[in-house]
Design an enzyme around this catalytic site. Structure first.
Site, PDB file in Angstrom:
ATOM      1  N   SER A 286      -9.988   7.499 -12.385  1.00 52.22           N
ATOM      2  CA  SER A 286      -9.861   8.508 -11.326  1.00 52.22           C
ATOM      3  C   SER A 286     -11.198   9.206 -11.040  1.00 52.22           C
ATOM      4  CB  SER A 286      -8.826   9.569 -11.734  1.00 52.22           C
ATOM      5  OG  SER A 286      -8.875  10.635 -10.804  1.00 52.22           O
TER       6      SER A 286
ATOM      7  N   LYS B 125       3.733  10.391  -9.172  1.00 48.00           N
ATOM      8  CA  LYS B 125       3.930  11.275  -8.018  1.00 48.00           C
ATOM      9  C   LYS B 125       5.406  11.606  -7.772  1.00 48.00           C
ATOM     10  CE  LYS B 125      -0.339  10.069  -5.677  1.00 48.00           C
ATOM     11  NZ  LYS B 125      -1.032   9.818  -4.431  1.00 48.00           N
TER      12      LYS B 125
ATOM     13  N   ASN C 211       1.364  15.174  -5.087  1.00 52.51           N
ATOM     14  CA  ASN C 211       0.063  14.824  -5.678  1.00 52.51           C
ATOM     15  C   ASN C 211      -0.684  16.055  -6.172  1.00 52.51           C
ATOM     16  OD1 ASN C 211      -0.924  15.965  -3.303  1.00 52.51           O
ATOM     17  ND2 ASN C 211      -2.596  14.496  -3.140  1.00 52.51           N
TER      18      ASN C 211
ATOM     19  N   ASP D 164      -1.782  14.278   0.485  1.00 54.39           N
ATOM     20  CA  ASP D 164      -2.186  12.947   0.976  1.00 54.39           C
ATOM     21  C   ASP D 164      -1.987  12.843   2.491  1.00 54.39           C
ATOM     22  OD1 ASP D 164      -2.934  11.926  -1.512  1.00 54.39           O
ATOM     23  OD2 ASP D 164      -0.912  11.211  -1.960  1.00 54.39           O
TER      24      ASP D 164
ATOM     25  N   ARG E  88       4.721  -6.846   3.897  1.00 49.44           N
ATOM     26  CA  ARG E  88       5.030  -8.200   3.406  1.00 49.44           C
ATOM     27  C   ARG E  88       6.528  -8.291   3.078  1.00 49.44           C
ATOM     28  NH1 ARG E  88       2.087  -9.710  -2.108  1.00 49.44           N
ATOM     29  NH2 ARG E  88       3.261  -7.845  -2.704  1.00 49.44           N
TER      30      ARG E  88
END
Ligand code: ATR
Length: 311
Positions: free
Chosen positions: A36, A87, A108, A123, A174
């Protein structure tokens, strides 16, 4: 002073602060968390604000987030950042949850108020600031395609686009079922926005669908939130014909600084930016929650640049 702390180090103040000049008052918790960049992002700003506080990395195993946050509160921490995979767990550990974290179902940032844990998510708001800084446009005015809406970052960004009331949101993933599930959660929020119903305003496609290419004609901003691009050898997550010169292309990846997607976008004349600005602004917003009235933007921008230059 250690590069990485564990729950055992929270046994007492003496243990935690052994060999350090400043007391630890902030932490990023995750698993793993050694990579991080948050300490580098925040420490200079803390020093500059004369907060007498050290920012540490704390590795917490899954299932022990509540315990970790309680110990941090006992040790009179100011707050914490929360990263993957905690989170969601952090949200259930919180005593109070702000709107943004509630809608995303993830936190977060934690602010301690005595022994109460207040949960936020910076975020999404950080993404809005990043897009404005990079392209001088507002998310609310854009038709946006989020590629990779099955992961945490994609979820946060898609939800924020809806919160802003963006013109249109196209979720591409996907595994299309994950994007469909997210769309189902978000649709009620869109319905209450300025258009009558979600209809064409919220669409979902599997990444392999040829319709992704035709849909891209009607998109202003493409955001990559997949992990495709993290390895230098990775291809672009999107087929090349999707990209057009009128697009703004934002990759949430910042290392490497230019992914194949960004390279291809620039090559055809689109405007492109990497995820540095998102990392910066989510951090600035966390800092402002912990220290209201402080203005850490310039210092944090400089620290981030230095850190990334030396990676
Ligand atoms: P998180 O951000 O929560 O850690 P992740 O598991 O790393 O999530 O996945 C992030 C996103 O990258 C997901 O949308 C994932 O697609 P799936 O939902 O189908 O798994 C996407 N992703 C990861 N690898 C990919 C690949 N090779 N091609 C396309 N999308 C991919």
């Amino acid at each position: 002073m250690k590069e990485l702390y564990t729950l055992d180090d929270l046994a007492s103040r003496d243990t935690l602060d052994e060999g350090a000049n400043q007391p630890a008052r902030l932490a990023v918790i995750g698993c793993p968390v050694a990579h991080s960049l948050s300490p580098q992002l925040h420490q200079d700003a803390l020093n500059e604000s004369e907060s007498e506080a050290r920012y540490i990395r704390l590795e917490v195993p899954p299932g022990r987030v509540t315990e970790a946050l309680e110990r941090l509160a006992d040790l009179q921490f100011v707050g914490a950042n929360v990263t993957v995979p905690h989170k969601f767990e952090a949200l259930s550990a919180a005593d109070e949850i702000d709107d943004s974290a509630a809608m995303l179902g993830a936190a977060n940032t934690i602010l301690f108020d005595g022994d109460r844990k207040l949960a936020f998510n910076t975020d999404g708001p950080g993404f809005v600031r990043a897009i404005h800084e990079e392209f001088l446009v507002d998310v609310k005015d854009l038709r946006i395609m989020v590629v990779g809406s099955g992961g945490g970052a994609g979820r946060a960004i898609a939800a924020q686009c809806v919160r802003e009331g963006c013109e249109k949101l196209v979720l591409v993933n996907r595994t299309v079922e994950k994007a469909e599930a997210l769309a189902k959660e978000l649709a009620p929020y869109l319905e209450s926005e300025r258009l009558e119903g979600p209809g064409d305003r919220l669409k979902v496609f599997p990444l392999s669908s040829p319709e992704v290419i035709t849909e891209a004609d009607h998109i202003d901003l493409i955001v990559n939130t997949t992990s495709v691009g993290l390895k230098r050898s990775d291809s672009s997550p999107l087929p090349s014909p999707c990209l057009q010169p009128h697009h703004l292309v934002y990759d949430t990846i910042y290392n490497p600084p230019q992914t194949r997607l960004l390279h291809e976008a620039e090559r055809i004349g689109a405007r492109a930016a990497n995820g540095c600005s998102l990392l910066l602004h989510q951090g600035v917003l966390s800092f402002e929650l912990w220290f209201p009235g402080k203005q850490p933007l310039a210092t944090m921008r400089r620290s981030l640049r230095n850190t990334l230059d030396h990676q």
